[in-house]
Design an enzyme around this catalytic site. Sequence first.
Site, PDB file in Angstrom:
ATOM      1  N   MET A  22       9.735  36.560  70.346  1.00 20.12           N
ATOM      2  CA  MET A  22       9.892  36.920  71.754  1.00 20.12           C
ATOM      3  C   MET A  22       8.524  36.675  72.387  1.00 20.12           C
ATOM      4  O   MET A  22       7.623  37.510  72.295  1.00 20.12           O
ATOM      5  CB  MET A  22      10.320  38.381  71.898  1.00 20.12           C
ATOM      6  N   THR A  23       8.358  35.518  73.003  1.00 14.84           N
ATOM      7  CA  THR A  23       7.040  35.137  73.505  1.00 14.84           C
ATOM      8  C   THR A  23       6.578  36.030  74.639  1.00 14.84           C
ATOM      9  O   THR A  23       5.369  36.186  74.850  1.00 14.84           O
ATOM     10  CB  THR A  23       7.055  33.682  73.989  1.00 14.84           C
ATOM     11  N   CYS A  24       7.499  36.625  75.380  1.00 15.19           N
ATOM     12  CA  CYS A  24       7.094  37.482  76.481  1.00 15.19           C
ATOM     13  C   CYS A  24       6.388  38.737  75.984  1.00 15.19           C
ATOM     14  O   CYS A  24       5.614  39.356  76.711  1.00 15.19           O
ATOM     15  CB  CYS A  24       8.292  37.871  77.338  1.00 15.19           C
ATOM     16  N   ALA A  25       6.651  39.120  74.730  1.00 19.66           N
ATOM     17  CA  ALA A  25       6.020  40.310  74.159  1.00 19.66           C
ATOM     18  C   ALA A  25       5.150  39.973  72.953  1.00 19.66           C
ATOM     19  O   ALA A  25       4.668  40.878  72.277  1.00 19.66           O
ATOM     20  CB  ALA A  25       7.089  41.324  73.747  1.00 19.66           C
ATOM     21  N   ASN A  26       4.937  38.679  72.663  1.00 18.35           N
ATOM     22  CA  ASN A  26       4.167  38.252  71.490  1.00 18.35           C
ATOM     23  C   ASN A  26       4.711  38.935  70.236  1.00 18.35           C
ATOM     24  O   ASN A  26       3.989  39.541  69.450  1.00 18.35           O
ATOM     25  CB  ASN A  26       2.672  38.598  71.679  1.00 18.35           C
TER      26      ASN A  26
END
Length: 1498
Positions: free
Chosen positions: A1463-1467
């Site tokens: 989940m790139t938005c939350a690393n």
Amino acid sequence: MDRSQKRKISDGELPVKKRACRSTERLPVSFASRTELQRSISAGSDRGKGLPDHGLLGSDNRAMGLSKRRVHRVVARLADDGSGESAQLEALTELCEMLSFVMEDAIERFPLEELVPSLLKLNANGRNPEIMLLAIRALTYLLDARPSSAAAIARHGGITVLCGKLLAIEYLDVAEKCHQALEKISRGYPVACLKAGAVNAVLTYIDFFPSNIQRVAVITVTNMCKELSPDYSSIIMEAVPSLCTLLQYENKELVETVSTCLAWVAYSVRYSPILTDELCKHGVLEKSLELIDNDSHRSISSITFSSLVGLLTRLASHSQLAVRILFELSISRTLRGILIGSDMSHNSAYASTEDVQNNQVWEALKLTNQLIPEKKKDVPVNKLIQAKEKILMDEPNFLYQFAMEFLPASIQVVNSGANDYVCYGCISIIRRIAHYSTPEILLDSIKDTNISSFLAGLLSRKDIHLLISTLEIVEILMQKLPGVFLSSFIKEGVFYAIDMLLVQDKCIESVPHSDEKIAVSVVSRCMCFAFTPSSVPPSQLKTCKLGKDAIHNLGGKIKASYYLGHGAANSDMSCSKTLQHLRTLCRVLDDSMDTHSDDVGNLHEVKFSTQILDEVMRELSQGESLSTFEFVESGIARSLAHYLCNGKFLLGIHDSGLSDHILAVQKRFQIFASICLSKPSQNRDDTILACLLKNLQDVLSSLDNFPVVRSQQLKPRKSYTDIPCSSPTMNPCLKVSFVRDNKDSNLLDFDNVLSIDIASSLVDAVEAYLWPKVSAMNRHQSEAVDYHISKLNLRASRLHHDSEGSSTEAYMNISYETYISNSLEVIRSQEEQLLPVKTSSKLTTDTEVAQGRITTVSPCMVNTKPRLTFSLRGKQLDRSKTLYQAVLEDQVSPGFDMIVGSKFWNQTYEFTYRIAEEDKANKNNMLDLVSQSNIFLNRLGFSFLKLPFFPTKLQAEMLSNIDRMNTSYDILFMLKILEGLNQFSMELSVNDRIQEFAEGRIDNFDDLKVIVSPVPKVDFVSSKLTEKLEQQMRDQLVLNTGCFPSWCSQLTSACPFLFSFEARLKYFYLTAFGSLRNQNNNIRHSDRSSMSSGEWHMVTSFHSRKKFKVDRNNILECATKIMKLHAQSKGSLEVEYADEVGTGLGPTMEFYTLVSHEFQKVGLGMWREDYCAAKSSVCSDSSVLFAPCGLFPCPWSRKRSGGIKFSDVKKKFSLLGKLVAKAIKDGRTMDISFSNAFYKIMLEQELNICDIQSFDPDLGRTLLEFQALVNRKKFVESVSGERDKDPSKLYYRSMAVEDLSLDFTLPGYTDYALASESAKMVNIANLEEYVALVIDATIGSGVARQINAFKSGFNEVFPLRYLQIFTEDELEQLLCGEQDTWDFIQLVNHIKFDHGYSVSSLMATNLLEIIQEYDYDQRRAFLQFVTGAPRLAHGGLAALNPKLTVVRKHSSFDADLDLPSVMTCANYLKLPPYSSKEIMRERLLYAITEGQGSFHLS
């Protein structure tokens, strides 16, 4: 024990919620299957879940009659022993339903005396796990709805029943509910819980439960510790070993809860030495200290960290055993780490005075005060203090180790700019160490520290507590080591400082009171009881112990006993020989400048002054070590400045003889540079420049001319201001009245009191408002202006109100901004008709101020003629300052920090105005005139005028408003010169080498290569000034308004190198984009611990986003449309891709990466490498440029023809400028490598011949060699008077220039003609012309249009000038982030493992090892996969926000066949539990290489 002996049914027959406890579930907390995200601590977390809603107790009170009968019916069924289990289950389900939805006014209808015994009976005698679970659940619901029901439960033996269930632990869910019920009961009935054995019950099988329930158990124990009677203390002590074990667990929240519990345990037994000692014997000290030392790995909160240190303090304050154990555990090493490391790891070492008792350094100092007791005179000493003193006397090794580690650290903390409270704590400890130490220990502990200079600096402080403690240290040192410190104190100016204190007309009072006229409070409160352990600030309860004559008495005693008594005042020792010699040299140097400053050609004078200068500099570097006091008293800084400015320092320069003055300055600078810069065989640390820099930095640190201004009781509220024009604001406002100067009869009076927004109170903005109203000729037109302005603001306010309550997409916001922009243009045009001079540039500046973008304007920004001059109390205001800054400066007390309170905002400030006088000739114009002189340029040769720092020397002053009579001005002037000398040491060395070649001292072109070792930039950073700026930026008023004291803007503008990159970065975001309230994005690189939670809430609350959907196949086209609409938008850009579900930070980061790659493709005609990329075999992908030295614009001639249109190239540069600016503003990174020269262009620095080597080394080196040949030709001609007979002297590498077959086309660009006759060949006669044309085409006119397009695009987002506080390397970090390698410790510290993994698990170890082994390309791919960008922002992994988190991915099939997802938005990396490291490496590498280019659900 057989935990399933009472079970009547198998596990398989139980519902999931009622699983039996297994012995295999006794696992570490981190492996609990149900995490805190899934389970709530509170008992009511599952209220109403899975239960049907019958509308039993709604808001309609007409149903209350039915519910009362229903309640009694349910209670009766529960009390009926004859009813079967099914009936009981039905009744309990109905009861839980009622309790879960019961209203507060209806809970009284439940008959507690009948209901509670029934529920307890079902629990005590029940065999059905569902009945027991529902009965306990009903109790917890009852406690939630009616806390007073705890009395009934306790009265009917409920606590015993609950404890019995916990000790039997038949079913885990039942036990969990028992924990929750006990925690609620323990809040009001802790003694009853203690008597029933609740401590033992909640802790016995605590390892069986998930972490959230473990926290509930610990909270239960904590509740029982509060207000604990001594009779029950022994019961609590039995729980300490279990609590200490829990401290070693990896769950952060659990550890924090246990820390709080232990703190309460220590508090409960504080009056019992026996129990306190017993607490120490249980290992509390060891476990707590271990956790503190390993904080970087555990990442506990700052509050918990301080709580643990406070626990040690409490134990040490009541137990001599605790003191001994702490010394044995080397507590000094831990305390030293807190002092030195807190400003980096927690950023709370130097909190504001108001918050000082909540930070770690404060707690560390309180602990130290308990370890090293105060020795008070004429005061009875209690037994505990005597015991502590005996430990120090009996164990000298304890004191020796403590002194060796703590004393240097405390000195470092004080020198780095800590506030007065922290300084006082450190100095107090130093005084105690000195008191208890033997002379031998003292000498060893200070051998690497100049304590005499340290004490001399402290004696310049203003606070009486600091002064008295410092004088006491001086007295102790003179008592114990008079032979060592007498001469040292004289040399460092300690006795001189004491003399200055004694000769003051009035001694400093213990607690100074502000004058009635002063609205700013001076920060100086009593600190005598600052470290007394108490929850109430002692300064509010006790009066100061220091009398007004304390300094005079103690200072006089020291002077009489140790200075006059030793005869030092009447001997040569009163002034060192070094100081006497330097004074003489400086006096001779000054006299030489005053006598011969206009005699440029006097070789004898030049030689003489050079000898004196050389002797002065040698004295600094090779003579006896020079103290800070001697450096200041010798006046060497001002003498050097006087010399470098050709005797014009602080005197100013005039038009007459300006060319000769510049030539003289250049000559003196070359001499000074040759002396200061390192030689090839010299270590850079041994250079004269490094020695001079160190002395200047020491002096700057000893001065305290830059006060920190703090706000008090600041409550943001909406108000309306007169400036800017009747607009609403959340900023505080100044009440200002303007009075006409009595001597000025050409202006009208102005009687109104104005409310002025402090963020928009620039003198120019006030003038623009006031001039039409006080100017007689324009008074009749001012009403029209007011009408238009008020109408515009009314409409803008309505639009803004509408936009706040709307979720409309970006085009609505853009239309509003366009409307405002167009309206402002109308206002400007009308104002220009009213004003007698052109004001367009000024009004633009005012608009920026009104938008919260800037708080100060440098003089060079305002090119309009001033109309009015303002003054405050007779002092004329500088136009670059705001009225707010002027008021602050008017009320400053030197040496004191200040507090701006309510009185400041309620007072009305009176400013006087009059017509401005004609300005003197602009010094920048004089430089322009000189640079345009052909005669001058021919004489000058190398263009020193292009060096950014050189105008400072020519004008003999800095463009700064710091008091020029102050010593700090001289220091800052010389630091600026040294920094420029260091920064451009390469250019200066190359120029010297070319001159040597021209004169024939070297003949080989290879000798033109120079290698310089400049002083590291970090050596120019002032830690004290950096910390002061950091303190100022933590103030709530600054965060809300972006308004700084004037010294912040002056120093960051004139001398940005004095501040660390991190501090300048925060300052940049606050000033360039307004306050945190106005910013659309967090200060990316700031640690959140540096701000309070309220401040971060403010940041996120005002965060706005502009969402766009883009096409991956047309990224550049989409970017063009986005920037066309939203380049000037304050909102941050957020991207999602067509036909993909992903949105947020990850896709946005990838957008900037993809755009960066688009600008590096072949065929755009933008970059130099574009011409040779297609032919290059180095690059594996022919569509991407290969630029090993970084990108630089490709030269374009005006006659160039081809398939690419130059208009398209300019548009692309304009787009690139917008994207770069937007990336910086939004805190995004771009994957693009610009050359060092291009970054200099962004910093608006002029390029020279040396910069060509940064992007084309071969061309740059050849041009330098050609330039050397040209200079040799000129030299030969000037010496011989005619062309030299030997042509080989003018050969280029054994060849005549004519034989090189060069024509007048730009090398590498056959279609770029340098002259109208491009076919003519280059020869020695026209070589100079050829070099000049190549340089101009490469970094001048050939790239000027592209550069202007880039700058124009950039300025649409925010002004490029704000970047000038950075260097080229720092700008690259800001835009492109970092690409450093990662070591294992760094990975452990900054990667979080959660939800199935812990940092100690095998999967975590394998992952960290794999990541560490990645090469450069694999590391980029991993970052791209996890974050959306192949580079990390400045600060690396530590700056990643949110923190990189790795969790366990649950697979429905074989984990080895599954792939990681993110989940790139939350690393957030979801990693399957692979069976081996090799499989993990293979699957992860496949994912990061093949899983790019799309965002879908994982």
